[in-house]
Design a protein around this motif. Structure first.
Motif, PDB file in Angstrom:
ATOM      1  N   ILE A  93       0.992  -1.084   0.080  1.00 57.21           N
ATOM      2  CA  ILE A  93      -0.059   0.089  -0.012  1.00 57.21           C
ATOM      3  C   ILE A  93       0.974   1.082  -0.154  1.00 57.21           C
ATOM      4  N   LEU A  94       1.934   1.217   0.890  1.00 55.44           N
ATOM      5  CA  LEU A  94       3.133   2.232   0.911  1.00 55.44           C
ATOM      6  C   LEU A  94       3.829   2.470  -0.495  1.00 55.44           C
ATOM      7  N   THR A  95       3.974   1.443  -1.114  1.00 57.03           N
ATOM      8  CA  THR A  95       4.537   1.613  -2.446  1.00 57.03           C
ATOM      9  C   THR A  95       3.802   2.172  -3.584  1.00 57.03           C
ATOM     10  N   ASP A  96       2.212   1.876  -3.372  1.00 56.61           N
ATOM     11  CA  ASP A  96       1.430   2.314  -4.318  1.00 56.61           C
ATOM     12  C   ASP A  96       1.198   3.843  -4.148  1.00 56.61           C
ATOM     13  N   LYS A  97       1.103   4.308  -2.907  1.00 59.25           N
ATOM     14  CA  LYS A  97       1.190   5.677  -2.612  1.00 59.25           C
ATOM     15  C   LYS A  97       2.363   6.343  -3.213  1.00 59.25           C
ATOM     16  N   VAL A  98       3.604   5.836  -2.946  1.00 59.88           N
ATOM     17  CA  VAL A  98       4.762   6.478  -3.446  1.00 59.88           C
ATOM     18  C   VAL A  98       5.005   6.744  -4.930  1.00 59.88           C
ATOM     19  N   ILE A  99       4.380   5.472  -5.679  1.00 60.72           N
ATOM     20  CA  ILE A  99       4.392   5.458  -6.981  1.00 60.72           C
ATOM     21  C   ILE A  99       3.233   6.561  -7.631  1.00 60.72           C
ATOM     22  N   GLY A 100       2.240   6.557  -6.659  1.00 58.71           N
ATOM     23  CA  GLY A 100       1.079   7.674  -7.423  1.00 58.71           C
ATOM     24  C   GLY A 100       1.730   9.125  -7.217  1.00 58.71           C
ATOM     25  N   SER A 101       2.275   9.115  -6.293  1.00 52.30           N
ATOM     26  CA  SER A 101       3.027  10.370  -6.026  1.00 52.30           C
ATOM     27  C   SER A 101       3.945  11.070  -6.928  1.00 52.30           C
ATOM     28  N   ALA A 102       4.806   9.985  -7.369  1.00 47.71           N
ATOM     29  CA  ALA A 102       6.030  10.115  -8.181  1.00 47.71           C
ATOM     30  C   ALA A 102       5.373  10.208  -9.706  1.00 47.71           C
ATOM     31  N   ILE A 103       4.242   9.752 -10.057  1.00 48.31           N
ATOM     32  CA  ILE A 103       3.539   9.876 -11.314  1.00 48.31           C
ATOM     33  C   ILE A 103       3.058  11.402 -11.235  1.00 48.31           C
ATOM     34  N   ARG A 104       2.339  11.541 -10.112  1.00 43.18           N
ATOM     35  CA  ARG A 104       1.978  13.088 -10.087  1.00 43.18           C
ATOM     36  C   ARG A 104       3.019  14.051 -10.294  1.00 43.18           C
ATOM     37  N   VAL A 105       3.965  13.998  -9.663  1.00 41.14           N
ATOM     38  CA  VAL A 105       5.055  14.821  -9.670  1.00 41.14           C
ATOM     39  C   VAL A 105       5.662  15.027 -11.307  1.00 41.14           C
ATOM     40  N   HIS A 106       5.734  13.644 -11.923  1.00 39.98           N
ATOM     41  CA  HIS A 106       6.318  13.613 -13.189  1.00 39.98           C
ATOM     42  C   HIS A 106       5.290  14.179 -14.252  1.00 39.98           C
ATOM     43  N   ARG A 107       4.192  14.093 -13.986  1.00 46.22           N
ATOM     44  CA  ARG A 107       2.972  14.543 -14.957  1.00 46.22           C
ATOM     45  C   ARG A 107       3.115  16.029 -15.055  1.00 46.22           C
ATOM     46  N   GLU A 108       3.355  16.668 -13.669  1.00 42.73           N
ATOM     47  CA  GLU A 108       3.339  18.120 -13.473  1.00 42.73           C
ATOM     48  C   GLU A 108       4.580  18.511 -14.078  1.00 42.73           C
ATOM     49  N   LEU A 109       5.622  18.079 -13.704  1.00 39.25           N
ATOM     50  CA  LEU A 109       7.032  18.646 -14.345  1.00 39.25           C
ATOM     51  C   LEU A 109       7.619  18.201 -15.241  1.00 39.25           C
ATOM     52  N   GLY A 110       7.155  16.914 -15.919  1.00 39.71           N
ATOM     53  CA  GLY A 110       7.667  16.375 -17.056  1.00 39.71           C
ATOM     54  C   GLY A 110       9.241  15.852 -16.980  1.00 39.71           C
ATOM     55  N   PRO A 111       9.769  15.332 -17.957  1.00 39.86           N
ATOM     56  CA  PRO A 111      11.240  14.947 -17.885  1.00 39.86           C
ATOM     57  C   PRO A 111      12.212  16.182 -18.093  1.00 39.86           C
ATOM     58  N   GLY A 112      13.367  15.802 -18.053  1.00 40.68           N
ATOM     59  CA  GLY A 112      14.407  16.585 -18.340  1.00 40.68           C
ATOM     60  C   GLY A 112      15.000  17.580 -17.115  1.00 40.68           C
ATOM     61  N   LEU A 113      14.356  17.708 -15.930  1.00 41.73           N
ATOM     62  CA  LEU A 113      15.056  18.457 -14.997  1.00 41.73           C
ATOM     63  C   LEU A 113      16.088  17.873 -14.033  1.00 41.73           C
ATOM     64  N   LEU A 114      16.611  18.448 -13.213  1.00 44.15           N
ATOM     65  CA  LEU A 114      17.577  18.044 -12.214  1.00 44.15           C
ATOM     66  C   LEU A 114      16.894  16.908 -11.188  1.00 44.15           C
ATOM     67  N   GLU A 115      17.678  16.000 -11.019  1.00 43.19           N
ATOM     68  CA  GLU A 115      17.083  15.150  -9.748  1.00 43.19           C
ATOM     69  C   GLU A 115      16.688  16.003  -8.620  1.00 43.19           C
ATOM     70  N   SER A 116      17.450  16.830  -8.100  1.00 39.84           N
ATOM     71  CA  SER A 116      17.014  17.631  -6.891  1.00 39.84           C
ATOM     72  C   SER A 116      15.624  18.251  -7.216  1.00 39.84           C
ATOM     73  N   ALA A 117      15.132  18.712  -8.192  1.00 39.14           N
ATOM     74  CA  ALA A 117      14.038  19.258  -8.279  1.00 39.14           C
ATOM     75  C   ALA A 117      12.731  18.275  -8.216  1.00 39.14           C
ATOM     76  N   TYR A 118      13.098  16.983  -8.650  1.00 36.47           N
ATOM     77  CA  TYR A 118      11.977  15.817  -8.362  1.00 36.47           C
ATOM     78  C   TYR A 118      12.007  15.691  -6.946  1.00 36.47           C
ATOM     79  N   GLN A 119      13.253  15.543  -6.336  1.00 43.35           N
ATOM     80  CA  GLN A 119      13.518  15.087  -4.851  1.00 43.35           C
ATOM     81  C   GLN A 119      12.732  16.026  -4.019  1.00 43.35           C
ATOM     82  N   GLU A 120      12.783  17.213  -4.398  1.00 43.81           N
ATOM     83  CA  GLU A 120      12.340  18.277  -3.572  1.00 43.81           C
ATOM     84  C   GLU A 120      10.432  18.169  -3.593  1.00 43.81           C
TER      85      GLU A 120
END
Length: 124
Positions: A6-33
């Motif tokens: 369940i925790l993994t599903d939540k994290v993956i959902g959040s990662a997908i949400r971040v990626h949808r909003e920011l898209g690829p090509g940014l620095l790792e630190s932006a995605y991390q924050e």
């Protein structure tokens, strides 16, 4: 293990949400924050740049290893923004899992067109 799934599903959902909003090509630190912010906002206990020592001759030594994000003291997140994941990235996550005795890690590469292609689950 169900709660970890369940925790993994939540994290993956959040990662997908971040990626949808920011898209690829940014620095790792932006995605991390952004991922750290979102997971924290969802009420999860998250630690960023969590130091992980090496145990040598029964002494814990700080050697500069840091987990990008540790979720609920059991799920290791290693974030990347690279053209292609390689064996060293997988070895890095495995090392963190072993050093911290964590059960599961996610290797998340945000430099992909579709986030689900950048998610790798690694078990200790």
């Amino acid at each position: 293990m169900a709660s970890l799934n369940i925790l993994t599903d939540k994290v993956i959902g959040s990662a997908i949400r971040v990626h949808r909003e920011l898209g690829p090509g940014l620095l790792e630190s932006a995605y991390q924050e952004c991922l750290f912010y979102l997971l924290n906002k969802e009420g999860l206990f998250v630690e960023k740049e969590k130091p992980i020592p090496i145990k040598f001759e029964e002494v814990e030594l700080e050697c500069g290893y840091r987990i990008d994000i540790l979720v609920e003291k059991k799920l290791v997140l290693e974030l990347k923004s690279v053209k292609k994941l390689n064996k060293v990235h997988f070895a890095q996550v495995l090392s963190y899992l072993k050093l911290g005795n964590f059960p599961l890690g996610l290797l998340l590469n945000f430099n992909v067109s579709l986030m689900k292609k950048g998610i790798k689950r690694i078990i200790n």
